[in-house]
Every structure is written in structure tokens, then in C-alpha cells.
Design a protein around this motif. Structure first.
Motif, PDB file in Angstrom:
ATOM      1  N   SER A 166       7.906   3.224  -2.351  1.00  0.00           N
ATOM      2  CA  SER A 166       7.173   4.446  -2.690  1.00  0.00           C
ATOM      3  C   SER A 166       8.070   5.664  -2.889  1.00  0.00           C
ATOM      4  O   SER A 166       7.573   6.738  -3.243  1.00  0.00           O
ATOM      5  CB  SER A 166       6.146   4.759  -1.611  1.00  0.00           C
ATOM      6  OG  SER A 166       6.790   4.959  -0.373  1.00  0.00           O
ATOM      7  N   ASP A 190       5.226  -5.232  -3.833  1.00  0.00           N
ATOM      8  CA  ASP A 190       4.101  -4.313  -3.638  1.00  0.00           C
ATOM      9  C   ASP A 190       2.840  -5.149  -3.423  1.00  0.00           C
ATOM     10  O   ASP A 190       1.955  -5.222  -4.272  1.00  0.00           O
ATOM     11  CB  ASP A 190       3.955  -3.402  -4.854  1.00  0.00           C
ATOM     12  CG  ASP A 190       2.845  -2.387  -4.707  1.00  0.00           C
ATOM     13  OD1 ASP A 190       2.420  -2.108  -3.573  1.00  0.00           O
ATOM     14  OD2 ASP A 190       2.395  -1.859  -5.752  1.00  0.00           O
ATOM     15  N   SER A 193       0.194  -4.819  -1.660  1.00  0.00           N
ATOM     16  CA  SER A 193      -1.115  -4.162  -1.650  1.00  0.00           C
ATOM     17  C   SER A 193      -1.483  -3.599  -3.018  1.00  0.00           C
ATOM     18  O   SER A 193      -2.642  -3.259  -3.263  1.00  0.00           O
ATOM     19  CB  SER A 193      -1.127  -3.026  -0.622  1.00  0.00           C
ATOM     20  OG  SER A 193      -0.229  -2.003  -1.022  1.00  0.00           O
ATOM     21  N   THR A 245      -0.595  -0.754  -4.153  1.00  0.00           N
ATOM     22  CA  THR A 245      -0.739   0.702  -4.112  1.00  0.00           C
ATOM     23  C   THR A 245       0.394   1.442  -4.810  1.00  0.00           C
ATOM     24  O   THR A 245       0.163   2.477  -5.437  1.00  0.00           O
ATOM     25  CB  THR A 245      -0.849   1.213  -2.663  1.00  0.00           C
ATOM     26  OG1 THR A 245       0.293   0.769  -1.928  1.00  0.00           O
ATOM     27  CG2 THR A 245      -2.105   0.705  -1.991  1.00  0.00           C
ATOM     28  N   ILE A 246       1.605   0.921  -4.734  1.00  0.00           N
ATOM     29  CA  ILE A 246       2.745   1.606  -5.346  1.00  0.00           C
ATOM     30  C   ILE A 246       2.633   1.545  -6.867  1.00  0.00           C
ATOM     31  O   ILE A 246       2.885   2.522  -7.559  1.00  0.00           O
ATOM     32  CB  ILE A 246       4.088   0.997  -4.892  1.00  0.00           C
ATOM     33  CG1 ILE A 246       4.190   0.954  -3.377  1.00  0.00           C
ATOM     34  CG2 ILE A 246       5.265   1.744  -5.502  1.00  0.00           C
ATOM     35  CD1 ILE A 246       4.000   2.266  -2.678  1.00  0.00           C
ATOM     36  N   GLN A 247       2.207   0.406  -7.387  1.00  0.00           N
ATOM     37  CA  GLN A 247       2.113   0.276  -8.833  1.00  0.00           C
ATOM     38  C   GLN A 247       0.993   1.116  -9.433  1.00  0.00           C
ATOM     39  O   GLN A 247       0.931   1.297 -10.647  1.00  0.00           O
ATOM     40  CB  GLN A 247       1.996  -1.177  -9.249  1.00  0.00           C
ATOM     41  CG  GLN A 247       0.963  -1.978  -8.521  1.00  0.00           C
ATOM     42  CD  GLN A 247       1.134  -3.463  -8.745  1.00  0.00           C
ATOM     43  OE1 GLN A 247       0.991  -3.921  -9.862  1.00  0.00           O
ATOM     44  NE2 GLN A 247       1.445  -4.189  -7.709  1.00  0.00           N
ATOM     45  N   GLU A 248       0.142   1.687  -8.615  1.00  0.00           N
ATOM     46  CA  GLU A 248      -0.931   2.561  -9.097  1.00  0.00           C
ATOM     47  C   GLU A 248      -0.570   4.045  -9.037  1.00  0.00           C
ATOM     48  O   GLU A 248      -1.347   4.885  -9.491  1.00  0.00           O
ATOM     49  CB  GLU A 248      -2.213   2.310  -8.299  1.00  0.00           C
ATOM     50  CG  GLU A 248      -2.808   0.933  -8.530  1.00  0.00           C
ATOM     51  CD  GLU A 248      -3.193   0.681  -9.988  1.00  0.00           C
ATOM     52  OE1 GLU A 248      -3.699   1.609 -10.648  1.00  0.00           O
ATOM     53  OE2 GLU A 248      -2.952  -0.438 -10.476  1.00  0.00           O
ATOM     54  N   LEU A 249       0.593   4.377  -8.487  1.00  0.00           N
ATOM     55  CA  LEU A 249       1.007   5.777  -8.393  1.00  0.00           C
ATOM     56  C   LEU A 249       1.357   6.324  -9.778  1.00  0.00           C
ATOM     57  O   LEU A 249       1.949   5.625 -10.593  1.00  0.00           O
ATOM     58  CB  LEU A 249       2.223   5.913  -7.472  1.00  0.00           C
ATOM     59  CG  LEU A 249       2.003   5.555  -6.003  1.00  0.00           C
ATOM     60  CD1 LEU A 249       3.322   5.627  -5.250  1.00  0.00           C
ATOM     61  CD2 LEU A 249       0.976   6.477  -5.377  1.00  0.00           C
TER      62      LEU A 249
END
Length: 80
Positions: free
Chosen positions: A32, A62, A64, A66-70
Motif C-alpha cells: 500500500s 494483494d 484481499s 484492496t490495494i489493487q482498488e486504490l
């Protein structure tokens, strides 16, 4: 991870996935982490990298998702 994503080339050794996993899982390198443009290593690998293996390895770390959605400073998710 940012430097690795920037410098990766198409002819990376097979062990690159294991190395990235080691950095993230064992050494706790933060996926992140963001640079001055709010880009994660996944943004960089997706948009500027030249190795699909590096991008796939980062995405696999990643778990979960979540990082690829930032979003980065330009509003892009993963360079798109």
C-alpha cells in the motif's frame, strides 16, 4: 517494490514471483506504500512496467484485493 515495478523487464527470471512474495509476506514490504503521485507498486507495474510476471506476482500478494482498488493522483485504478 516501486523500484522493482519500474525496472522490471520482459526477461525476468522465473524466481521473480517467489522473490516478490518473500518481500511482501516474509519481510512485510508494504504493497500500500505510495509515491509522490499516490501510485502503489501495482499502479506502476500495470502502467509503466514491462513484466507481466511482476504485475501478476504483486496482484497475487494483494489477497484481499484492496490495494489493487486504490486510485492514484490521476484517479486511475491500477494504471487504467
Amino acid at each position: 517494490l516501486h523500484c522493482l515495478a519500474h525496472s522490471a523487464r520482459t526477461s525476468m527470471p522465473q524466481s521473480i514471483r517467489a522473490f516478490i512474495r518473500h518481500l511482501v509476506v516474509d519481510l512485510r514490504a508494504p504493497l500500500s506504500a505510495r509515491d509522490e503521485n499516490m501510485e502503489t507498486c501495482i499502479h506502476i507495474a500495470a502502467e509503466q512496467g514491462h513484466s507481466l510476471d511482476v504485475l501478476v506476482a504483486l496482484l497475487a500478494c494483494d489477497t484481499s484485493g484492496t490495494i489493487q482498488e486504490l486510485r492514484n493522483a490521476r484517479g486511475y485504478v491500477n494504471g487504467f
